[in-house]
Design an enzyme around this catalytic site. Structure first.
Site, PDB file in Angstrom:
ATOM      1  N   THR A 111       0.832  -1.212   0.000  1.00  0.00           N
ATOM      2  CA  THR A 111       0.000   0.000   0.000  1.00  0.00           C
ATOM      3  C   THR A 111       0.868   1.265   0.000  1.00  0.00           C
ATOM      4  O   THR A 111       1.928   1.302   0.630  1.00  0.00           O
ATOM      5  CB  THR A 111      -0.900   0.004   1.253  1.00  0.00           C
ATOM      6  OG1 THR A 111      -1.672  -1.194   1.253  1.00  0.00           O
ATOM      7  CG2 THR A 111      -1.828   1.208   1.268  1.00  0.00           C
ATOM      8  N   SER A 164      -6.638   0.357  -2.362  1.00  0.00           N
ATOM      9  CA  SER A 164      -7.463  -0.633  -3.060  1.00  0.00           C
ATOM     10  C   SER A 164      -6.960  -0.887  -4.476  1.00  0.00           C
ATOM     11  O   SER A 164      -7.253  -1.933  -5.055  1.00  0.00           O
ATOM     12  CB  SER A 164      -8.918  -0.138  -3.135  1.00  0.00           C
ATOM     13  OG  SER A 164      -9.421   0.078  -1.851  1.00  0.00           O
ATOM     14  N   TRP A 177       0.935   2.497   5.923  1.00  0.00           N
ATOM     15  CA  TRP A 177       0.082   1.563   6.700  1.00  0.00           C
ATOM     16  C   TRP A 177       0.702   0.174   6.776  1.00  0.00           C
ATOM     17  O   TRP A 177       0.004  -0.818   6.616  1.00  0.00           O
ATOM     18  CB  TRP A 177      -1.333   1.460   6.091  1.00  0.00           C
ATOM     19  CG  TRP A 177      -2.026   2.752   5.900  1.00  0.00           C
ATOM     20  CD1 TRP A 177      -2.324   3.346   4.720  1.00  0.00           C
ATOM     21  CD2 TRP A 177      -2.518   3.633   6.925  1.00  0.00           C
ATOM     22  NE1 TRP A 177      -2.964   4.537   4.932  1.00  0.00           N
ATOM     23  CE2 TRP A 177      -3.092   4.732   6.274  1.00  0.00           C
ATOM     24  CE3 TRP A 177      -2.517   3.588   8.329  1.00  0.00           C
ATOM     25  CZ2 TRP A 177      -3.667   5.797   6.976  1.00  0.00           C
ATOM     26  CZ3 TRP A 177      -3.078   4.643   9.023  1.00  0.00           C
ATOM     27  CH2 TRP A 177      -3.648   5.717   8.348  1.00  0.00           C
ATOM     28  N   CYS A 196       0.086 -13.398  -2.131  1.00  0.00           N
ATOM     29  CA  CYS A 196       0.371 -13.347  -0.691  1.00  0.00           C
ATOM     30  C   CYS A 196      -0.868 -12.893   0.073  1.00  0.00           C
ATOM     31  O   CYS A 196      -1.207 -13.439   1.129  1.00  0.00           O
ATOM     32  CB  CYS A 196       1.508 -12.373  -0.393  1.00  0.00           C
ATOM     33  SG  CYS A 196       3.036 -12.744  -1.270  1.00  0.00           S
ATOM     34  N   ARG A 256     -25.208  -9.658  35.520  1.00  0.00           N
ATOM     35  CA  ARG A 256     -25.731  -8.296  35.682  1.00  0.00           C
ATOM     36  C   ARG A 256     -27.246  -8.311  35.930  1.00  0.00           C
ATOM     37  O   ARG A 256     -27.998  -8.887  35.147  1.00  0.00           O
ATOM     38  CB  ARG A 256     -25.423  -7.496  34.395  1.00  0.00           C
ATOM     39  CG  ARG A 256     -26.003  -6.120  34.343  1.00  0.00           C
ATOM     40  CD  ARG A 256     -25.257  -5.166  35.244  1.00  0.00           C
ATOM     41  NE  ARG A 256     -25.760  -3.821  35.122  1.00  0.00           N
ATOM     42  CZ  ARG A 256     -25.374  -2.823  35.913  1.00  0.00           C
ATOM     43  NH1 ARG A 256     -24.473  -3.036  36.857  1.00  0.00           N
ATOM     44  NH2 ARG A 256     -25.865  -1.617  35.755  1.00  0.00           N
ATOM     45  N   GLU A 298      -6.338  -5.858   3.852  1.00  0.00           N
ATOM     46  CA  GLU A 298      -6.425  -7.107   3.055  1.00  0.00           C
ATOM     47  C   GLU A 298      -7.626  -7.080   2.120  1.00  0.00           C
ATOM     48  O   GLU A 298      -8.301  -8.091   1.926  1.00  0.00           O
ATOM     49  CB  GLU A 298      -6.542  -8.330   3.979  1.00  0.00           C
ATOM     50  CG  GLU A 298      -5.484  -8.421   5.030  1.00  0.00           C
ATOM     51  CD  GLU A 298      -4.206  -9.019   4.514  1.00  0.00           C
ATOM     52  OE1 GLU A 298      -4.208  -9.470   3.361  1.00  0.00           O
ATOM     53  OE2 GLU A 298      -3.215  -9.003   5.249  1.00  0.00           O
ATOM     54  N   THR A 311     -10.762  -4.085   1.166  1.00  0.00           N
ATOM     55  CA  THR A 311     -11.896  -3.554   1.941  1.00  0.00           C
ATOM     56  C   THR A 311     -13.141  -4.399   1.667  1.00  0.00           C
ATOM     57  O   THR A 311     -13.199  -5.158   0.689  1.00  0.00           O
ATOM     58  CB  THR A 311     -12.199  -2.101   1.542  1.00  0.00           C
ATOM     59  OG1 THR A 311     -12.639  -2.096   0.176  1.00  0.00           O
ATOM     60  CG2 THR A 311     -10.978  -1.202   1.669  1.00  0.00           C
TER      61      THR A 311
HETATM   62  C1  LIG Z   1      -4.028  -1.109  10.604  1.00  0.00           C
HETATM   63  C2  LIG Z   1      -3.699  -1.323   9.171  1.00  0.00           C
HETATM   64  C3  LIG Z   1      -2.658  -2.165   8.813  1.00  0.00           C
HETATM   65  C4  LIG Z   1      -2.311  -2.339   7.461  1.00  0.00           C
HETATM   66  N1  LIG Z   1      -1.242  -3.143   7.132  1.00  0.00           N
HETATM   67  C5  LIG Z   1      -0.804  -3.183   5.833  1.00  0.00           C
HETATM   68  C6  LIG Z   1       0.396  -3.895   5.492  1.00  0.00           C
HETATM   69  O1  LIG Z   1       1.033  -4.542   6.331  1.00  0.00           O
HETATM   70  N2  LIG Z   1       0.827  -3.840   4.199  1.00  0.00           N
HETATM   71  C7  LIG Z   1       0.164  -3.144   3.228  1.00  0.00           C
HETATM   72  O2  LIG Z   1       0.630  -3.129   2.079  1.00  0.00           O
HETATM   73  N3  LIG Z   1      -0.990  -2.466   3.536  1.00  0.00           N
HETATM   74  C8  LIG Z   1      -1.486  -2.472   4.803  1.00  0.00           C
HETATM   75  N4  LIG Z   1      -2.629  -1.778   5.120  1.00  0.00           N
HETATM   76  C9  LIG Z   1      -3.304  -1.003   4.082  1.00  0.00           C
HETATM   77  C10 LIG Z   1      -4.646  -1.544   3.640  1.00  0.00           C
HETATM   78  O3  LIG Z   1      -4.482  -2.721   2.893  1.00  0.00           O
HETATM   79  C11 LIG Z   1      -5.371  -0.430   2.862  1.00  0.00           C
HETATM   80  O4  LIG Z   1      -5.722   0.548   3.804  1.00  0.00           O
HETATM   81  C12 LIG Z   1      -6.586  -0.926   2.123  1.00  0.00           C
HETATM   82  O5  LIG Z   1      -6.217  -1.698   1.009  1.00  0.00           O
HETATM   83  C13 LIG Z   1      -7.475   0.227   1.643  1.00  0.00           C
HETATM   84  O6  LIG Z   1      -6.722   1.193   0.994  1.00  0.00           O
HETATM   85  P1  LIG Z   1      -6.897   2.744   1.364  1.00  0.00           P
HETATM   86  O7  LIG Z   1      -6.815   2.880   2.846  1.00  0.00           O
HETATM   87  O8  LIG Z   1      -5.948   3.510   0.529  1.00  0.00           O
HETATM   88  O9  LIG Z   1      -8.386   3.090   0.971  1.00  0.00           O
HETATM   89  P2  LIG Z   1      -8.884   3.485  -0.501  1.00  0.00           P
HETATM   90  O10 LIG Z   1      -8.404   2.488  -1.489  1.00  0.00           O
HETATM   91  O11 LIG Z   1      -8.591   4.921  -0.745  1.00  0.00           O
HETATM   92  O12 LIG Z   1     -10.452   3.298  -0.312  1.00  0.00           O
HETATM   93  C14 LIG Z   1     -11.291   4.291   0.318  1.00  0.00           C
HETATM   94  C15 LIG Z   1     -12.728   3.805   0.219  1.00  0.00           C
HETATM   95  O13 LIG Z   1     -13.077   3.681  -1.174  1.00  0.00           O
HETATM   96  C16 LIG Z   1     -13.605   2.387  -1.399  1.00  0.00           C
HETATM   97  N5  LIG Z   1     -13.347   1.991  -2.785  1.00  0.00           N
HETATM   98  C17 LIG Z   1     -12.156   1.780  -3.375  1.00  0.00           C
HETATM   99  N6  LIG Z   1     -12.318   1.416  -4.656  1.00  0.00           N
HETATM  100  C18 LIG Z   1     -13.669   1.386  -4.868  1.00  0.00           C
HETATM  101  C19 LIG Z   1     -14.484   1.084  -5.991  1.00  0.00           C
HETATM  102  N7  LIG Z   1     -13.956   0.696  -7.158  1.00  0.00           N
HETATM  103  N8  LIG Z   1     -15.828   1.196  -5.862  1.00  0.00           N
HETATM  104  C20 LIG Z   1     -16.370   1.568  -4.679  1.00  0.00           C
HETATM  105  N9  LIG Z   1     -15.666   1.862  -3.582  1.00  0.00           N
HETATM  106  C21 LIG Z   1     -14.329   1.770  -3.678  1.00  0.00           C
HETATM  107  C22 LIG Z   1     -12.915   1.516  -0.382  1.00  0.00           C
HETATM  108  O14 LIG Z   1     -13.590   0.295  -0.198  1.00  0.00           O
HETATM  109  C23 LIG Z   1     -12.931   2.412   0.836  1.00  0.00           C
HETATM  110  O15 LIG Z   1     -14.215   2.336   1.431  1.00  0.00           O
HETATM  111  C24 LIG Z   1      -3.043  -1.659   6.456  1.00  0.00           C
HETATM  112  C25 LIG Z   1      -4.116  -0.833   6.832  1.00  0.00           C
HETATM  113  C26 LIG Z   1      -4.453  -0.672   8.158  1.00  0.00           C
HETATM  114  C27 LIG Z   1      -5.611   0.213   8.527  1.00  0.00           C
END
Ligand SMILES: Cc1cc2nc3c(=O)[nH]c(=O)nc-3n(C[C@H](O)[C@H](O)[C@H](O)COP(=O)(O)OP(=O)(O)OC[C@H]3O[C@@H](n4cnc5c(N)ncnc54)[C@H](O)[C@@H]3O)c2cc1C
Length: 387
Positions: free
Chosen positions: A135, A141, A165, A241, A271, A366, A368
């Protein structure tokens, strides 16, 4: 009285060896994790190195991999370990998932013999910790948009970019970093301390506080050709992976839900409200019955997917179905249990609110819940609503 798992005769689906593994992991969690985890969550600090060694001697790091000091267990055994770890805390299960299913799996599946020898035995023992950098700040995503690059310079590679992240980031000895090259996305092993490689922790998290989450900055990081994972070409490398780690979450989320439900049942029995136990009210019993149903269905699904994985026939869509359903239902169960605990439900004295806020992260990482819905939508209609 019957426990939620006994209601579904869950143990009859497991072999004796699987039940033993589950019980061993549960005992270690009861002894080493549960007494401390609320404090780790509250302070946002955990003894990651010590924990990794404890988990290594328990044999759960890379436990589903064969050779190189790994235990070579079946998918259901691995899932049950994830369930017990996440019943303690999702952060603990995250440490194990990232170590075993993301970092170790990447090296095990795509690495050279030298890379496997160098890293896997130490990581299985918990003497070395790994993280997985896919990420980026602007691409979660949609990892295909990644901006991190790796360019050939003579016999070396030079990496530039930022990963965000990243679980285990600042406590890792090695980072598996995915970067764009002239030949598509490739994976690299970046040892901690490599010049130009810096790691900053994400502060002020409200969820998954008993877990290290970091930013990885790669500023002209020079690596030898031997740092490239030779077996991974294109996005299918990191996505393979992620499929492994998602499988662990199918079980793990049910562990968090089970811990919430057991806590709520005990609380409702003790309770008294309006001079009678909370558990004696029909509204309470309906909540408990609904939660037990979702928990039971989630557990049955998890074991079914585990058996498919052991048979080698599981598909990514099936893993998406398990991750989407079980995390969504676990979060609902945690929220409903929280209502049963009333005001006590908002404190760290009970594990319920901790599980609830942790599961918010599990719902997002992993893949959303929206992305997994789209994966299923594509499978059902043949039409991709995303690319
Ligand atoms: C605590 C934590 C640990 C993590 N650990 C790792 C790690 O070890 N390694 C790593 O690589 N990543 C890690 N991540 C990252 C995680 O995989 C990403 O946060 C996740 O893939 C979502 O990406 P984003 O946060 O950029 O959200 P975005 O991709 O910006 O998404 C924002 C919103 O838009 C929605 N969305 C996206 N595309 C679409 C679509 N086509 N249609 C409709 N809705 C959509 C999403 O579902 C979400 O609701 C971690 C995240 C957290 C919170």
């Amino acid at each position: 009285m019957i426990t939620p798992t006994a209601l579904f005769a869950f143990d009859t689906l497991l072999t004796e060896e699987e039940r033993e593994i589950r019980n061993t992991v549960r005992r270690v969690c009861d002894r080493e994790i549960r007494p401390h985890v609320a404090e780790w969550f509250e302070t946002g600090e955990l003894p990651a190195r010590e924990l990794a060694r404890t988990l290594g001697s328990l044999g759960v790091l890379g436990m589903h991999l064969e050779g190189y000091g790994c235990a070579g267990m079946g998918a259901v055994s691995y899932g049950l370990a994830c369930l017990e770890l996440e019943a303690a805390d999702s952060g603990l299960r995250s440490l194990v998932s990232v170590q075993g299913s993301l970092a170790m799996y990447a090296i095990w599946k795509y690495g050279s013999e030298e890379q496997k020898q160098e890293w896997l035995p130490a990581m299985a023992a918990g003497e070395g910790i790994g993280c997985f950098g896919l990420t980026e700040p602007d691409f979660g995503s949609d990892p295909a948009g990644m901006r991190t690059t790796a360019k050939r310079e003579g016999g070396d590679w030079v990496l530039n970019g930022t990963k965000m992240w990243i679980t285990n980031g600042s406590v890792s000895d090695v980072a598996v970093v995915w970067a764009r090259t002239d030949e598509g996305v490739r994976g690299f092993l970046v040892p901690a301390g490599t010049p130009g490689f810096t790691v900053n922790d994400v502060k002020h998290k409200i969820s998954l506080r008993a877990s290290v989450t970091s930013e990885l900055v790669l500023d002209g990081v020079r690596l030898p050709d031997a740092a490239l994972l030779p077996g991974a070409r294109g996005l299918s490398g990191p996505l393979g992976c992620l499929n492994e780690a998602r499988f662990g979450i199918v079980f793990g989320a049910m562990g968090a839900a089970l811990d919430c439900l057991e806590t709520a049942i005990a609380y409702a029995g003790d309770r008294e409200v309006f001079a009678r136990p909370l558990a004696s009210y029909q509204l309470t019993q309906e909540k408990l019955a609904d939660m037990a149903l979702e928990l039971g269905k989630g557990l049955l699904l998890a074991v079914h997917l585990g058996r498919l994985k052991e048979a080698g026939t599981i598909t990514p869509e099936q893993v998406s179905a398990g991750k989407l359903n079980n995390v969504r239902e676990a979060l609902e169960i945690a929220r409903k249990c929280r209502t049963l605990l009333g005001a006590s439900g908002i404190t760290l004295e009970y594990p319920v609110i901790r599980h609830a806020v942790n599961l918010e992260s599990v719902l997002t990482y992993e893949g959303t819940s929206e992305i997994h819905s789209l994966v299923l939508g594509k499978a059902l209609t043949g039409i991709a609503a995303f690319h």
